[in-house]
Design a protein around this motif. Sequence first.
Motif, mmCIF file in Angstrom:
data_model
loop_
_atom_site.group_PDB
_atom_site.id
_atom_site.type_symbol
_atom_site.label_atom_id
_atom_site.label_comp_id
_atom_site.label_asym_id
_atom_site.label_seq_id
_atom_site.Cartn_x
_atom_site.Cartn_y
_atom_site.Cartn_z
ATOM 1 N N ASN A 174 39.032 31.125 -78.612
ATOM 2 C CA ASN A 174 38.162 30.430 -77.652
ATOM 3 C C ASN A 174 38.982 29.668 -76.609
ATOM 4 O OD1 ASN A 174 35.591 31.176 -78.449
ATOM 5 N ND2 ASN A 174 35.500 29.630 -80.062
ATOM 6 N N VAL A 175 40.054 28.983 -77.083
ATOM 7 C CA VAL A 175 40.914 28.248 -76.155
ATOM 8 C C VAL A 175 41.592 29.199 -75.179
ATOM 9 C CG1 VAL A 175 42.967 26.794 -75.994
ATOM 10 C CG2 VAL A 175 41.286 26.361 -77.785
ATOM 11 N N ALA A 176 42.149 30.324 -75.715
ATOM 12 C CA ALA A 176 42.841 31.283 -74.859
ATOM 13 C C ALA A 176 41.892 31.933 -73.859
ATOM 14 C CB ALA A 176 43.519 32.345 -75.720
ATOM 15 N N SER A 177 40.688 32.314 -74.319
ATOM 16 C CA SER A 177 39.729 32.962 -73.421
ATOM 17 C C SER A 177 39.181 31.978 -72.390
ATOM 18 C CB SER A 177 38.595 33.587 -74.228
ATOM 19 O OG SER A 177 37.891 32.591 -74.960
ATOM 20 N N THR A 178 39.003 30.709 -72.817
ATOM 21 C CA THR A 178 38.532 29.697 -71.848
ATOM 22 C C THR A 178 39.534 29.531 -70.714
ATOM 23 O OG1 THR A 178 37.302 28.507 -73.545
ATOM 24 C CG2 THR A 178 37.911 27.259 -71.589
ATOM 25 N N ARG A 179 40.825 29.508 -71.068
ATOM 26 C CA ARG A 179 41.861 29.371 -70.034
ATOM 27 C C ARG A 179 41.794 30.514 -69.032
ATOM 28 N NH1 ARG A 179 45.817 29.764 -73.104
ATOM 29 N NH2 ARG A 179 46.255 27.569 -73.511
ATOM 30 N N ILE A 180 41.683 31.745 -69.516
ATOM 31 C CA ILE A 180 41.702 32.884 -68.605
ATOM 32 C C ILE A 180 40.385 33.025 -67.844
ATOM 33 C CG2 ILE A 180 40.879 34.648 -70.226
ATOM 34 C CD1 ILE A 180 43.073 36.483 -69.094
ATOM 35 N N VAL A 181 39.257 32.596 -68.488
ATOM 36 C CA VAL A 181 37.981 32.638 -67.758
ATOM 37 C C VAL A 181 37.988 31.676 -66.584
ATOM 38 C CG1 VAL A 181 35.545 31.991 -67.964
ATOM 39 C CG2 VAL A 181 36.550 33.496 -69.650
ATOM 40 N N LEU A 182 38.484 30.469 -66.815
ATOM 41 C CA LEU A 182 38.472 29.475 -65.754
ATOM 42 C C LEU A 182 39.496 29.773 -64.657
ATOM 43 C CD1 LEU A 182 38.013 26.183 -67.812
ATOM 44 C CD2 LEU A 182 36.285 27.533 -66.633
ATOM 45 N N THR A 183 40.613 30.423 -65.028
ATOM 46 C CA THR A 183 41.646 30.699 -64.017
ATOM 47 C C THR A 183 41.437 32.022 -63.291
ATOM 48 O OG1 THR A 183 43.042 31.658 -65.745
ATOM 49 C CG2 THR A 183 43.376 29.323 -65.223
ATOM 50 N N GLU A 184 40.887 33.020 -63.976
ATOM 51 C CA GLU A 184 40.764 34.350 -63.370
ATOM 52 C C GLU A 184 39.317 34.838 -63.296
ATOM 53 O OE1 GLU A 184 43.297 35.801 -62.109
ATOM 54 O OE2 GLU A 184 44.858 34.473 -62.920
ATOM 55 N N GLY A 185 38.333 34.012 -63.665
ATOM 56 C CA GLY A 185 36.951 34.459 -63.710
ATOM 57 C C GLY A 185 36.409 34.897 -62.369
ATOM 58 N N HIS A 186 36.929 34.341 -61.260
ATOM 59 C CA HIS A 186 36.412 34.702 -59.943
ATOM 60 C C HIS A 186 36.765 36.125 -59.540
ATOM 61 C CE1 HIS A 186 40.600 33.491 -59.363
ATOM 62 N NE2 HIS A 186 40.603 34.224 -58.229
ATOM 63 N N THR A 187 37.703 36.755 -60.278
ATOM 64 C CA THR A 187 38.116 38.122 -59.914
ATOM 65 C C THR A 187 37.138 39.183 -60.385
ATOM 66 O OG1 THR A 187 39.451 38.341 -61.922
ATOM 67 C CG2 THR A 187 40.533 37.428 -59.959
#
Length: 715
Positions: A88-101
């Motif tokens: 959850n922590v790892a996916s949250t990081r990538i969702v918030l940083t790369e989710g706009h792509t």
Amino acid sequence: MQAIRMPGWMNGITGGKPQSLAAPILIIMLLAMMILPLPAFILDLFFSFNIAISVIVLLTSLYTVKPLDFMAFPIVLLLTTMLRLALNVASTRIVLTEGHTGPDAAGKVVEAFGHFLIGGNYTVGIVVFVILTIINFVVVTKGAGRIAEVGARFALDAMPGKQMAIDADLNAGLIGEADAKQRRAEVSMEAEFYGAMDGASKYVRGDAVAGILVTVINVVGGLLVGVIAHDMAFGDAAKTYTLLAIGDGLVAQIPSLIISLAAGAVVSRVASEKDIGSQLIGQLFAKPQVMYITAAIIGGLGLIPGMPNLVFLLLAAALGGTGYMLAKKETEAGETGTAGGPSGSGSGAGPAAGGPAAGGQGGAAAENEEATWNDVMAVDTLGLEVGYRLIPLVDKAQSGELLKRIKGIRKKFAQEVGFLAPPVHIRDNLELKPSAYRITLKGVEVGTGEAFNGQFLAINPGMASGTLPGLATTDPAFGLPAVWIDASLRDQAQGLGYTVVDAGTVVATHLNHLITSHASELLGRGEVQALLDHLGKEAPKLVEDLVPKTISLSALQKVLQNMLAEGVHIRDMRTIIEALAEHTAHTQDPNELTALVRIALGRAIVQQLFPGNGELSVMTLDNRLERLLMQALAQGGADGAGIEPGLADTIAQQAANAAMQQEALGVTPVLLVPGPLRPLLSRFLRRALPQLKVLSHAEIPESKTIRVTALVGNT
């Protein structure tokens, strides 16, 4: 091809077992996932592994027969919970940083759960996620946690009763020291397991709460990041980040639900020799009547207009067919059992096993035959007759546990008492009640009782704190109040302080008690000669000089029987033979020789009655009563014929009261008297007070301290 050798430093770390590195490596991976950014492909790999490991845990729990077979489950719960939180922590990081792509920013697995499972509609996704969370948090996790809590309490409360049952089996010779040690370890591990499960269930509960919070944080944080940092429209940001958050939540919540089911399955199962799947099939779909009634109800629903008639009618037909197959199988099994008949029902012989002789030609032939010596049947020294419902306990083909226990009884008897008891001849007896048994000594009944195969006898040792539903009875061996209960109440009974034993143990304990109490009658001339032959291998000269030169075999047998009748073991045959060799030149009277041998065995007799005690708490005679008895002995001889009936009743009553006081204090009731009075009082009190032991002053070793706790005849 050479084997791969690990470096010396690696062997030192792992202890020569590479699998011991699994837990440290997993912990390092979890910490790395929380700290280091991971590419989308690695996240897909870990999400897939999370789903796979949850399925493995669930299947392992379903195929586990006993909870202790999966002792690693509490730590597995902790590690799988931490794995999901780290993801959850790892996916949250990538969702918030790369989710706009785009929707695949957090990997293909999250995208698949966001689009394929919920159709790309974040409203549907929110509803599905909330429903799964409610099922996991409110239903499965809460129920499993409550069962684990109750199981831990009952496991701890039942420990004393289980330990007493193990000690009882050990003392009765049903198990050896190694088996007792293993069973004590299992009892301790069971209590520790349920205690750990009680705490570990909180991991699952906390994981469900964390899943909700993480999903909400992802949605809110995604909206803020998308609108503020990446200038996305509010609607686009809501759709993109909500789909990613819901997909991330579902990909973690589904394995969490599977692990919760596994936890519930482990703590909910009742002790059985079958896995959960076998129990479900064998118990839920076992009765044809249930299938017929269910088929009728479902078929009736299928006839109602507006119902899905075809589905209901097909299901009704399937249930009816299942009921028919089950009924057919029961009928075939019954016919097979009838064909087997009494002749296949155990180890019996004669009318009890085969019924009356067949009529016709067979009966006429039997009448025309002359009687021969072959018709004279020898009487079994020890016999055990069982009703037909107890046959599985004594049938070798059905791995009868009672046969093994009887072997253990004879072995323990030989080790403790000092000679080998005769074999126990077992046969079925159709004249007995189905669950009854009878123990015979030289063809005469000495004990009887009932034992219900498949149930347990809960014995109240005097400390039980509640009542149990079942058939009230008494323990056949010691007469304690008891109740026959179903197997499902076993843990509850142990928690209330009852000693719980199965049907085979009841019969074995009763048999062991009777063999011990009738040891003197089991010692025949054959056993005495076998004892001498066994001792002759170590000290041949000692045996040759005694029997038959100075004492006959029958006189030696009488001396040994006298000692066994008073509960004295004859393991130390060397001391017995040496004492007889010293005194047979002066007397050949078996009673006088018994008294002299008892003095030689005084230390062993006291050790048997007071194990490990330096101070002996005993009862003694009042001085006036002692003088009266000495006068009666002088007038009436050794048989005590000069004792008046009124005096005899007074002695018996006061001795009984004093013995009860001794037992209430936890002290072995022992009456200490002068040497001339010991045989007289021992024979006189033995029948009314078998638990009372009578010792003479000469039998007490000088190293022991005597403390008088009661006087007999002081009123």
